[in-house]
Structures are given as C-alpha cells and as structure tokens.
Scaffold this active site. Structure first.
Site, PDB file in Angstrom:
ATOM      1  N   LYS A  10     -54.982 -11.198  47.027  1.00  0.00           N
ATOM      2  CA  LYS A  10     -55.432  -9.960  46.530  1.00  0.00           C
ATOM      3  C   LYS A  10     -57.035  -9.951  46.083  1.00  0.00           C
ATOM      4  O   LYS A  10     -57.405 -10.862  45.957  1.00  0.00           O
ATOM      5  CB  LYS A  10     -54.373  -9.783  45.094  1.00  0.00           C
ATOM      6  CG  LYS A  10     -53.008  -9.613  45.365  1.00  0.00           C
ATOM      7  CD  LYS A  10     -52.134  -9.310  44.332  1.00  0.00           C
ATOM      8  CE  LYS A  10     -50.523  -9.148  44.500  1.00  0.00           C
ATOM      9  NZ  LYS A  10     -49.868  -8.619  43.153  1.00  0.00           N
ATOM     10  N   TYR A  50     -47.204   0.224  47.571  1.00  0.00           N
ATOM     11  CA  TYR A  50     -46.524   0.072  46.124  1.00  0.00           C
ATOM     12  C   TYR A  50     -45.921   1.064  45.685  1.00  0.00           C
ATOM     13  O   TYR A  50     -45.288   1.118  44.511  1.00  0.00           O
ATOM     14  CB  TYR A  50     -47.375  -0.613  45.183  1.00  0.00           C
ATOM     15  CG  TYR A  50     -47.894  -1.895  45.240  1.00  0.00           C
ATOM     16  CD1 TYR A  50     -47.173  -3.031  45.023  1.00  0.00           C
ATOM     17  CD2 TYR A  50     -49.155  -2.077  45.610  1.00  0.00           C
ATOM     18  CE1 TYR A  50     -47.379  -4.370  45.187  1.00  0.00           C
ATOM     19  CE2 TYR A  50     -49.529  -3.566  45.864  1.00  0.00           C
ATOM     20  CZ  TYR A  50     -48.717  -4.602  45.608  1.00  0.00           C
ATOM     21  OH  TYR A  50     -49.178  -5.925  45.969  1.00  0.00           O
ATOM     22  N   ASN A 113     -52.661 -11.040  39.806  1.00  0.00           N
ATOM     23  CA  ASN A 113     -52.112 -12.493  40.363  1.00  0.00           C
ATOM     24  C   ASN A 113     -52.357 -13.048  41.572  1.00  0.00           C
ATOM     25  O   ASN A 113     -51.319 -13.845  42.035  1.00  0.00           O
ATOM     26  CB  ASN A 113     -50.586 -12.208  39.736  1.00  0.00           C
ATOM     27  CG  ASN A 113     -50.001 -11.120  40.580  1.00  0.00           C
ATOM     28  OD1 ASN A 113     -50.598 -10.815  41.669  1.00  0.00           O
ATOM     29  ND2 ASN A 113     -48.544 -10.961  40.149  1.00  0.00           N
ATOM     30  N   HIS A 116     -49.464 -11.613  46.968  1.00  0.00           N
ATOM     31  CA  HIS A 116     -48.394 -11.058  46.992  1.00  0.00           C
ATOM     32  C   HIS A 116     -47.373 -11.754  48.233  1.00  0.00           C
ATOM     33  O   HIS A 116     -47.850 -12.505  48.961  1.00  0.00           O
ATOM     34  CB  HIS A 116     -48.694  -9.749  47.655  1.00  0.00           C
ATOM     35  CG  HIS A 116     -47.333  -8.920  48.251  1.00  0.00           C
ATOM     36  ND1 HIS A 116     -46.687  -8.274  47.326  1.00  0.00           N
ATOM     37  CD2 HIS A 116     -46.731  -8.843  49.518  1.00  0.00           C
ATOM     38  CE1 HIS A 116     -45.454  -7.748  47.930  1.00  0.00           C
ATOM     39  NE2 HIS A 116     -45.795  -8.094  49.367  1.00  0.00           N
ATOM     40  N   GLU A 127     -43.239  -4.395  55.351  1.00  0.00           N
ATOM     41  CA  GLU A 127     -44.678  -4.729  54.694  1.00  0.00           C
ATOM     42  C   GLU A 127     -45.605  -5.118  55.948  1.00  0.00           C
ATOM     43  O   GLU A 127     -46.815  -4.762  56.201  1.00  0.00           O
ATOM     44  CB  GLU A 127     -44.796  -5.616  53.896  1.00  0.00           C
ATOM     45  CG  GLU A 127     -44.167  -5.049  52.533  1.00  0.00           C
ATOM     46  CD  GLU A 127     -43.742  -6.007  51.286  1.00  0.00           C
ATOM     47  OE1 GLU A 127     -43.400  -5.699  50.004  1.00  0.00           O
ATOM     48  OE2 GLU A 127     -44.117  -7.157  51.482  1.00  0.00           O
TER      49      GLU A 127
END
Ligand code: GDP
Length: 138
Positions: A10, A50, A113, A116, A127
């Site tokens: 990320k 998302y 965080n 993913h 995805e």
C-alpha cells in the site's frame, strides 16, 4: 483450495521505502511471484476495488489513502496461498498483529496497514484480474 492469492503493497509502505523488505519477506516465506506491477490507483479505481466496503464508515478514508501514491500489485503462488498469506501479514490492526508479521513490522495504523491480502480464493481471482490481463500472469 487455490494456490494463488493477490496482494498490494500500500502507499504508506511504498512511500517509506519498505517495498524491498516486504517483497523479500514474502519470497522468503515461500511465495512465488506470478504477476507484479508498480502502479497508482485513481480514486475511482480504488473505490471500485474496495466497493464491498462502500457502506463502512472508513470507506472515504480508505479510497483517499489507496489513491494517495504508488502501490505494488502482485499475484502470489504457494500451497494454501490465501490462508498462509493472511497469516504472514497479520491482523488488520498492526497493534493486534503477531510478532514478526509484515503488518507488525511495517504498518502504522489500522487504516495505513502496509499490505493487502485477499480473504478468499474467489476474491483472489477477482482482485488479480482487476490488475492483470492473462498476458501478464505467469
Ligand atoms: P483486511 O482484510 O485485513 O485488509 O481488513 P478489512 O477487509 O476489514 O478492511 C480493508 C481495509 O480497510 C484494511 O486493510 C484497512 O486498510 C482499511 N480499514 C479497515 N478498518 C479501518 C478503520 O477502522 N479505519 C480506516 N481508516 N481504515 C480501515
């Protein structure tokens, strides 16, 4: 049981220079990279990726964050890939992530965080095809 999962490094982690360390930990854990790209999502693309979270209170923050800088997207292969990768990255909130996990080492908060990891074989396939064409997967 599928042997593939999908991951993103990320924007928080790419901007802090953690890309190499994270990829090294992934490969050392036995995952093989089958597709990979360095790219940046538009807000529209992050919103679509998302969409399942669109009713959650943090959706706007998540979309802004995920379109705020470059990411690395990758398809990974290993026996039991989805579950083993979720274990390798640790809990969503790094404060609750187990010692040695990628989120424990590299993540700052529950929102930012670091990585993913797909939560099911079905989502791993969806995805992966969001980012890669058949010509880009090996
Ligand atoms: P994951 O499967 O561990 O990534 O967790 P979820 O599917 O529950 O959430 C998806 C992503 O939304 C997480 O990885 C975080 O980046 C983000 N997220 C989850 N909870 C929160 C929150 O409370 N606040 C914010 N800002 N982001 C969150």
């Amino acid at each position: 049981m599928s042997n593939r999962t999908f991951t993103m490094i990320k924007p928080d982690a790419t901007s802090k220079g953690y890309t190499g360390g994270i990829l090294d930990q992934i490969v050392q854990a036995g995952f093989t990279i089958r597709a990979m790209k360095w790219t940046r999502l538009t807000a529209e693309q992050a919103g679509r990726f998302y969409a399942v979270h669109s009713e959650r209170p943090f959706y706007g923050e998540l979309v802004n964050f995920m379109s705020s800088g470059p990411i690395v997207a990758a398809i990974l292969e290993k026996d039991n890939a989805v579950a083993d990768f979720r274990q390798l990255i640790g809990a969503t909130n790094p404060a609750q992530a187990a010692e040695g996990t990628i989120r424990k080492k590299y993540a700052a908060s529950v929102g930012e965080n670091a990585v993913h990891g797909s939560d099911s074989d079905e989502n791993a396939a969806i995805e992966g095809s969001f980012f890669f064409s058949g010509l880009e997967i090996f």
